[in-house]
Write a protein that holds these residues in place. Structure first.
Motif, mmCIF file in Angstrom:
data_model
loop_
_atom_site.group_PDB
_atom_site.id
_atom_site.type_symbol
_atom_site.label_atom_id
_atom_site.label_comp_id
_atom_site.label_asym_id
_atom_site.label_seq_id
_atom_site.Cartn_x
_atom_site.Cartn_y
_atom_site.Cartn_z
ATOM 1 N N CYS A 1 0.855 -1.187 0.000
ATOM 2 C CA CYS A 1 0.000 0.000 0.000
ATOM 3 C C CYS A 1 0.894 1.241 0.000
ATOM 4 C CB CYS A 1 -0.910 -0.015 1.231
ATOM 5 S SG CYS A 1 -2.054 1.373 1.315
ATOM 6 N N GLU A 2 0.913 1.953 -1.131
ATOM 7 C CA GLU A 2 1.765 3.131 -1.279
ATOM 8 C C GLU A 2 0.889 4.377 -1.314
ATOM 9 O OE1 GLU A 2 4.893 2.756 -1.085
ATOM 10 O OE2 GLU A 2 5.053 0.597 -1.394
ATOM 11 N N ALA A 3 1.365 5.455 -0.700
ATOM 12 C CA ALA A 3 0.632 6.719 -0.700
ATOM 13 C C ALA A 3 1.578 7.849 -0.346
ATOM 14 C CB ALA A 3 -0.530 6.673 0.291
ATOM 15 N N SER A 4 1.204 9.062 -0.745
ATOM 16 C CA SER A 4 1.959 10.258 -0.386
ATOM 17 C C SER A 4 1.284 10.933 0.800
ATOM 18 C CB SER A 4 2.022 11.219 -1.577
ATOM 19 O OG SER A 4 2.663 10.615 -2.678
ATOM 20 N N VAL B 1 -4.763 0.307 7.142
ATOM 21 C CA VAL B 1 -5.666 -0.760 7.567
ATOM 22 C C VAL B 1 -6.094 -1.550 6.332
ATOM 23 C CG1 VAL B 1 -7.874 -1.322 8.658
ATOM 24 C CG2 VAL B 1 -6.486 0.571 9.546
ATOM 25 N N TRP B 2 -5.956 -2.885 6.409
ATOM 26 C CA TRP B 2 -6.281 -3.761 5.284
ATOM 27 C C TRP B 2 -7.600 -4.495 5.528
ATOM 28 C CZ3 TRP B 2 -3.431 -4.233 0.788
ATOM 29 C CH2 TRP B 2 -2.146 -3.690 0.795
ATOM 30 N N ASN C 1 4.968 -1.934 9.634
ATOM 31 C CA ASN C 1 4.108 -0.755 9.546
ATOM 32 C C ASN C 1 2.824 -1.006 8.757
ATOM 33 O OD1 ASN C 1 5.158 -1.003 7.013
ATOM 34 N ND2 ASN C 1 6.167 0.988 6.961
ATOM 35 N N ASN C 2 2.516 -2.280 8.496
ATOM 36 C CA ASN C 2 1.309 -2.665 7.754
ATOM 37 C C ASN C 2 1.344 -2.201 6.297
ATOM 38 O OD1 ASN C 2 -0.042 -4.146 9.675
ATOM 39 N ND2 ASN C 2 -1.933 -2.993 9.502
ATOM 40 N N ARG C 3 2.498 -1.797 5.839
ATOM 41 C CA ARG C 3 2.599 -1.308 4.464
ATOM 42 C C ARG C 3 2.411 -2.437 3.463
ATOM 43 N NH1 ARG C 3 7.123 3.014 2.917
ATOM 44 N NH2 ARG C 3 6.413 3.613 0.841
ATOM 45 N N CYS D 1 -6.950 -1.086 0.994
ATOM 46 C CA CYS D 1 -6.037 -0.467 1.956
ATOM 47 C C CYS D 1 -6.552 0.938 2.254
ATOM 48 C CB CYS D 1 -4.615 -0.404 1.412
ATOM 49 S SG CYS D 1 -3.486 0.536 2.487
ATOM 50 N N ARG D 2 -6.734 1.233 3.538
ATOM 51 C CA ARG D 2 -7.129 2.575 3.954
ATOM 52 C C ARG D 2 -5.935 3.242 4.620
ATOM 53 N NH1 ARG D 2 -10.745 1.539 7.478
ATOM 54 N NH2 ARG D 2 -9.733 2.267 9.378
#
Length: 323
Positions: free
Chosen positions: A150-153, A160-161, A179-181, A198-199
């Motif tokens: 789960c990638e994000a800026s 959370v999955w 880190n739940n990434r 993924c939230r």
């Protein structure tokens, strides 16, 4: 002793310092704000009959604004703040990450002890550009492994999955990075097939992204639906079903002999004596290259005269013709 008396006692104890800290004038906090956004530090005070002598806000012990008969505004705050002098509340605009930290409010009421409160501000970059990345590969049940990242800026506080609308938990096949990434699935199972969400969030923003994971499996749970007994002359439909991704190819045998039927449905337009016997359906997955079979024994129902009775009747009438 009530709360008012306790606050008074605390103020008396601090009389020599000239400050009363027994009364909370700011919420516990922390306050949260978004980069480029606005936050308002709202006090618990109501406007007094007489204006406060001084209202002073500082950040990390550096003056933001000190208001007496005039306002002394600190560098970099002139166009970013609004002070409600009646309550001491402060609005801070155009937030930057460097605004994170501890803020101190000091108020001197007319004829009362000085009051002071402190609160923390956390500034976050809003979450944007969330996506789930997974290796491009053909996944086969019990043979392949994979992972979802789960990638994000932005300032990511939590990830959370969920899968198919339900929380995703660790198991003998599923594990998570610290880190739940990233979610690791080793090896994949048919139950891992589906839609993953993924939230990614922080206290000021959230973003949810979906990813469809295809696990090739099966065929499992093959069965034939249809009657095991039918009346002579009736139309009979047999349906072969199996759990399979991708959908299985089907073929049929009758009493051990190949037929020309190569789909999930086998139709007998009129049940005759020669149609009675064992129907075998074979399902094959062309990706996993696995196959599975099941058999249905079809017999005649005697709710109407069966062929054996008809044959006896015809034979009896034929014999009478010769007598």
């Amino acid at each position: 002793m009530d709360n008012k008396m306790l606050r008074t006692a605390a103020c008396l104890l601090l009389f020599l310092s000239g400050m009363c800290v027994g009364e909370r004038i700011l919420p516990l906090g922390p306050f949260n704000g978004a980069v480029a956004g606005t936050v308002k530090f709202t006090t618990t005070l109501t406007p007094a009959e007489k204006p406060f002598l001084t209202v002073s806000w500082s950040f990390k012990e550096v003056n933001i604004i000190t208001s007496t008969s005039t306002n002394n505004t600190g560098p970099g705050y002139a166009n970013r703040i609004s002070l409600d002098r009646a309550t001491g509340s402060l609005e801070l605009r155009n937030l930057v990450m460097e605004d994170s930290g501890e803020y101190t409010l000091t108020i001197t009421p007319d004829g009362q002890l000085q009051k002071q409160g402190m609160v923390t501000l956390n500034v976050y970059v809003p979450v944007t550009g969330a996506t789930i990345i997974s290796p491009a590969a053909i996944l086969i049940e019990d043979k392949s492994s994979t992972n979802l990242s789960c990638e994000a800026s932005g300032s990511i506080s939590t990830r959370v999955w969920t899968k198919d609308g339900r929380p995703l938990h660790a198991s003998d096949r599923v594990s998570f990075s610290i880190n739940n990434r990233t979610v690791f699935i080793q090896p994949v199972h048919s139950s891992n097939h589906g839609t993953y969400y993924c939230r990614a969030s922080n206290p000021v923003s959230t973003m949810t992204v979906a990813h469809n994971l295809t696990v090739n499996f099966g065929p499992h749970n093959i069965s034939i639906t249809g009657p095991s007994a039918a009346a002579p002359g009736s139309r009979v439909t047999l349906q072969c079903i199996a759990d399979s991704v991708p959908p299985a190819n089907f073929s049929w045998m009758f009493n051990g002999n190949e037929t020309q039927v190569n789909n999930s449905m086998y139709v007998i337009e009129r049940l005759e004596a020669e149609s009675i016997g064992n129907y075998t359906c074979t399902a094959k997955n062309m990706v996993t290259m696995r196959e599975n079979s099941t058999v249905l024994n079809l017999r005649a129902s005697c709710t109407t005269p069966c062929w054996s009775f008809s044959v006896l009747l015809i034979s009896a009438l034929s014999l009478r013709g010769f007598m």
